[in-house]
Design a protein around this motif. Structure first.
Motif, PDB file in Angstrom:
ATOM      1  N   HIS A  23      25.253   3.653  24.065  1.00 45.58           N
ATOM      2  CA  HIS A  23      24.342   3.252  22.991  1.00 45.58           C
ATOM      3  C   HIS A  23      22.863   3.391  23.366  1.00 45.58           C
ATOM      4  O   HIS A  23      21.989   3.158  22.534  1.00 45.58           O
ATOM      5  CB  HIS A  23      24.636   1.816  22.546  1.00 45.58           C
ATOM      6  N   VAL A  24      22.549   3.789  24.598  1.00 43.43           N
ATOM      7  CA  VAL A  24      21.169   3.920  25.053  1.00 43.43           C
ATOM      8  C   VAL A  24      20.767   5.396  25.024  1.00 43.43           C
ATOM      9  O   VAL A  24      21.477   6.247  25.562  1.00 43.43           O
ATOM     10  CB  VAL A  24      21.007   3.346  26.479  1.00 43.43           C
ATOM     11  N   THR A  25      19.614   5.686  24.420  1.00 44.36           N
ATOM     12  CA  THR A  25      19.138   7.070  24.360  1.00 44.36           C
ATOM     13  C   THR A  25      18.545   7.470  25.712  1.00 44.36           C
ATOM     14  O   THR A  25      18.218   6.627  26.545  1.00 44.36           O
ATOM     15  CB  THR A  25      18.050   7.237  23.284  1.00 44.36           C
ATOM     16  N   TRP A  26      18.377   8.769  25.915  1.00 43.30           N
ATOM     17  CA  TRP A  26      17.758   9.273  27.145  1.00 43.30           C
ATOM     18  C   TRP A  26      16.330   8.747  27.274  1.00 43.30           C
ATOM     19  O   TRP A  26      15.876   8.398  28.357  1.00 43.30           O
ATOM     20  CB  TRP A  26      17.761  10.799  27.167  1.00 43.30           C
ATOM     21  N   GLU A  27      15.600   8.681  26.154  1.00 47.07           N
ATOM     22  CA  GLU A  27      14.224   8.187  26.175  1.00 47.07           C
ATOM     23  C   GLU A  27      14.177   6.719  26.590  1.00 47.07           C
ATOM     24  O   GLU A  27      13.337   6.310  27.393  1.00 47.07           O
ATOM     25  CB  GLU A  27      13.558   8.368  24.798  1.00 47.07           C
ATOM     26  N   PHE A  32      13.248   2.509  30.655  1.00 40.95           N
ATOM     27  CA  PHE A  32      13.808   1.347  31.350  1.00 40.95           C
ATOM     28  C   PHE A  32      13.591   1.475  32.856  1.00 40.95           C
ATOM     29  O   PHE A  32      13.101   0.552  33.504  1.00 40.95           O
ATOM     30  CB  PHE A  32      15.308   1.222  31.052  1.00 40.95           C
ATOM     31  N   ALA A  33      13.966   2.612  33.396  1.00 43.13           N
ATOM     32  CA  ALA A  33      13.868   2.796  34.850  1.00 43.13           C
ATOM     33  C   ALA A  33      12.431   2.653  35.338  1.00 43.13           C
ATOM     34  O   ALA A  33      12.166   1.966  36.329  1.00 43.13           O
ATOM     35  CB  ALA A  33      14.435   4.160  35.243  1.00 43.13           C
ATOM     36  N   GLU A  34      11.499   3.258  34.643  1.00 45.56           N
ATOM     37  CA  GLU A  34      10.086   3.195  35.045  1.00 45.56           C
ATOM     38  C   GLU A  34       9.550   1.771  34.963  1.00 45.56           C
ATOM     39  O   GLU A  34       8.941   1.256  35.901  1.00 45.56           O
ATOM     40  CB  GLU A  34       9.248   4.132  34.169  1.00 45.56           C
ATOM     41  N   ALA A  39       8.044  -3.387  37.618  1.00 45.52           N
ATOM     42  CA  ALA A  39       8.001  -4.850  37.550  1.00 45.52           C
ATOM     43  C   ALA A  39       8.749  -5.482  38.723  1.00 45.52           C
ATOM     44  O   ALA A  39       8.287  -6.474  39.307  1.00 45.52           O
ATOM     45  CB  ALA A  39       8.578  -5.323  36.220  1.00 45.52           C
ATOM     46  N   PHE A  40       9.899  -4.938  39.091  1.00 41.65           N
ATOM     47  CA  PHE A  40      10.672  -5.451  40.221  1.00 41.65           C
ATOM     48  C   PHE A  40       9.857  -5.349  41.509  1.00 41.65           C
ATOM     49  O   PHE A  40       9.799  -6.296  42.297  1.00 41.65           O
ATOM     50  CB  PHE A  40      11.988  -4.687  40.365  1.00 41.65           C
TER      51      PHE A  40
END
Length: 152
Positions: A23-27, A32-34, A39-40
């Protein structure tokens, strides 16, 4: 790919990959990863946030800011989200912010122990009196800091 690359297929170590649900798009996955990696790094690796600490997230409505709110919440911190407009406050509370403040970090009443995403130098200068003793400040990005005049 050090510095980036363009390819249809690429071989990488599996440790560098993340699972992307259907359900998650490539964009969305790329964003998310960036955002969450940044933040982590700021909250966990640099600021070493502990449960119960008061964490101020300046720029909380942006990508890294919303990731920081969620990470700080999961770590058990008391999260104070600072935004330029009120329109994002309810959503930030849903993501884990204990408080949502409009405007400047200097409006926060109690001292806070850590600050993340203070990209605007003037906001940080005004908020310094709110820092608790031995507080940590992590600055992410310097886009809004005025450039000094070159002497060359």
């Amino acid at each position: 790919m050090g510095g980036g690359a363009q390819a249809t297929l690429c071989a990488v170590p599996y440790e560098h990959l993340i699972f992307i649900p259907d359900h998650v798009t490539w964009e969305q996955a790329g964003g998310f990863a960036e955002a969450f990696t940044t933040a982590f790094d700021a909250l966990v690796l640099q600021a070493n946030i502990k449960p119960g600490e008061r964490v101020l997230i300046s720029g909380a409505a942006g990508g890294v800011g919303t990731a920081a709110v969620q990470i700080a919440h999961v770590l058990g911190a008391h999260v104070i989200a600072v935004t330029r407009t009120k329109e994002h406050h309810q959503k930030l509370r849903e993501l884990g912010a204990d408080e949502a403040v409009l405007g400047e970090a200097s409006q926060v009443s109690k001292p806070w122990t850590s600050c993340s995403n203070c990209s605007v130098r003037t906001n940080l200068e005004k908020a310094q009196h709110c820092l608790a003793p031995f507080a940590r400040v992590v600055v992410i990005g310097l886009g809004a800091v005025p450039r000094s005049k070159s002497i060359c």
